[in-house]
Design an enzyme around this catalytic site. Structure first.
Site, PDB file in Angstrom:
ATOM      1  N   SER A  11       0.872  -1.122  -0.079  1.00 52.69           N
ATOM      2  CA  SER A  11       0.180   0.296   0.337  1.00 52.69           C
ATOM      3  C   SER A  11       0.350   1.449   0.042  1.00 52.69           C
ATOM      4  CB  SER A  11      -0.785   0.409   1.359  1.00 52.69           C
ATOM      5  OG  SER A  11      -1.431   1.090   0.968  1.00 52.69           O
ATOM      6  N   ASN A  13      -0.650   4.025   0.702  1.00 48.77           N
ATOM      7  CA  ASN A  13      -1.329   4.479   1.908  1.00 48.77           C
ATOM      8  C   ASN A  13      -1.010   4.405   2.923  1.00 48.77           C
ATOM      9  OD1 ASN A  13      -4.113   4.796   4.273  1.00 48.77           O
ATOM     10  ND2 ASN A  13      -5.167   4.621   2.431  1.00 48.77           N
ATOM     11  N   LYS A  16      -2.827   3.370   6.705  1.00 51.08           N
ATOM     12  CA  LYS A  16      -3.341   2.025   6.451  1.00 51.08           C
ATOM     13  C   LYS A  16      -1.722   1.073   6.925  1.00 51.08           C
ATOM     14  CE  LYS A  16      -5.939   0.712   3.015  1.00 51.08           C
ATOM     15  NZ  LYS A  16      -5.996  -0.209   1.199  1.00 51.08           N
ATOM     16  N   ASP A  70      -7.434  -4.894   0.157  1.00 52.75           N
ATOM     17  CA  ASP A  70      -8.528  -3.947  -0.630  1.00 52.75           C
ATOM     18  C   ASP A  70      -9.960  -4.033   0.397  1.00 52.75           C
ATOM     19  OD1 ASP A  70      -8.832  -2.778  -2.490  1.00 52.75           O
ATOM     20  OD2 ASP A  70     -10.017  -4.152  -3.635  1.00 52.75           O
ATOM     21  N   PHE A 149      -9.220   7.362   9.113  1.00 50.07           N
ATOM     22  CA  PHE A 149      -9.273   8.266   7.455  1.00 50.07           C
ATOM     23  C   PHE A 149     -10.182   7.452   6.983  1.00 50.07           C
ATOM     24  CE2 PHE A 149      -6.421   4.147   8.174  1.00 50.07           C
ATOM     25  CZ  PHE A 149      -6.876   3.506   6.351  1.00 50.07           C
ATOM     26  N   TYR A 151     -13.680   6.817   5.078  1.00 45.79           N
ATOM     27  CA  TYR A 151     -15.034   7.600   5.380  1.00 45.79           C
ATOM     28  C   TYR A 151     -15.076   7.169   7.078  1.00 45.79           C
ATOM     29  CZ  TYR A 151     -15.465   6.340   0.231  1.00 45.79           C
ATOM     30  OH  TYR A 151     -15.267   6.909  -1.115  1.00 45.79           O
ATOM     31  N   ASP A 152     -13.773   6.436   7.547  1.00 53.57           N
ATOM     32  CA  ASP A 152     -13.836   7.180   8.824  1.00 53.57           C
ATOM     33  C   ASP A 152     -14.805   7.861   9.902  1.00 53.57           C
ATOM     34  OD1 ASP A 152     -12.470   4.352   8.753  1.00 53.57           O
ATOM     35  OD2 ASP A 152     -10.552   5.449  10.042  1.00 53.57           O
ATOM     36  N   LYS A 172     -11.098  -0.014  17.861  1.00 50.18           N
ATOM     37  CA  LYS A 172     -11.395   0.244  16.225  1.00 50.18           C
ATOM     38  C   LYS A 172     -10.923  -1.404  15.479  1.00 50.18           C
ATOM     39  CE  LYS A 172     -10.265   2.227  11.586  1.00 50.18           C
ATOM     40  NZ  LYS A 172      -9.221   3.272  10.598  1.00 50.18           N
ATOM     41  N   ARG A 178     -10.868  -4.649   9.158  1.00 54.13           N
ATOM     42  CA  ARG A 178      -9.876  -4.848   9.324  1.00 54.13           C
ATOM     43  C   ARG A 178      -9.224  -5.767  10.215  1.00 54.13           C
ATOM     44  NH1 ARG A 178      -7.851   0.179   7.351  1.00 54.13           N
ATOM     45  NH2 ARG A 178      -8.719  -0.386   5.248  1.00 54.13           N
TER      46      ARG A 178
END
Length: 196
Positions: A11, A13, A16, A70, A149, A151-152, A172, A178
């Site tokens: 990734s 990101n 992530k 993903d 980050f 849509y959280d 989380k 995840r």
């Protein structure tokens, strides 16, 4: 003592990568981000297919095991959109949130779920592990919270009264898609490292 195996997070990101570094901290692994500038085209029709594409590409490029995920948000009232296109729904996180809230403006049905597919692949093209986790929730009318980050800030987890962006990393991990996928992956990954 043998050197820790390198596991490359497939990734670019940073959010992530940081989340995975936290999740993987208890395992005897050296966790690294994928090489800068490496861009893998996600052509799969499902989260699992895209995770596999990314893991295989990064493993082959780096010569190390690679872990790809993903994940995305599927909104019932939008026929599952943005789905596999979650990251490409709009150019930036604030624009993605704005676009999604605008699409749901006249909508009372706000149920949604996050899915996360994880795949670990080896440089020889072998898919070592694949799992999928899911978290049910609702889309809020306005963003809340400053953790996380994507849509959280607009995804309220069912039965918690809070969005992902209002939760600590530990919460989380426990509630999130995840985290749930990782809970399935972790024992399998431990076994894989043990026999390696």
């Amino acid at each position: 003592m043998t050197e820790n195996r390198v596991l490359v997070i497939a990734s670019g990101n940073q959010g992530k990568i940081h989340e995975f570094q936290g999740l993987l901290s208890g395992l005897p692994l050296e966790v690294k981000p994928q090489p800068e500038g490496l861009d893998v085209e996600e052509t799969g029709a499902t989260f699992a297919a895209n995770a596999r594409i990314k893991a295989l590409a990064v493993a082959q490029t780096t010569g190390h095991w690679a872990l790809a995920d993903d994940s995305g948000l599927s909104v019932s009232a939008l026929n599952g959109a943005p789905g596999v296109h979650s990251a490409r729904y709009a150019p930036t996180d604030p624009e993605r949130i704005e676009k999604l809230l605008a699409a749901l403006l006249q909508c009372n049905e706000r149920s949604a779920h996050f899915s996360a597919a994880l795949c670990v692949a080896a440089p020889d093209g072998a898919v070592l592990l694949e799992v999928e986790g899911r978290c049910e929730g609702q889309i809020t009318k306005t963003p809340r919270g400053d953790q996380g980050f994507g849509y959280d800030p607009i995804f309220e987890v069912n039965n918690t009264g809070r969005t992902f962006a209002e939760m600590s990393l530990a919460e989380k991990k426990s509630y999130g898609h995840r985290g749930r996928a990782f809970a399935l992956l972790e024992p399998l990954l431990k076994n894989l490292i043990a026999v390696d």
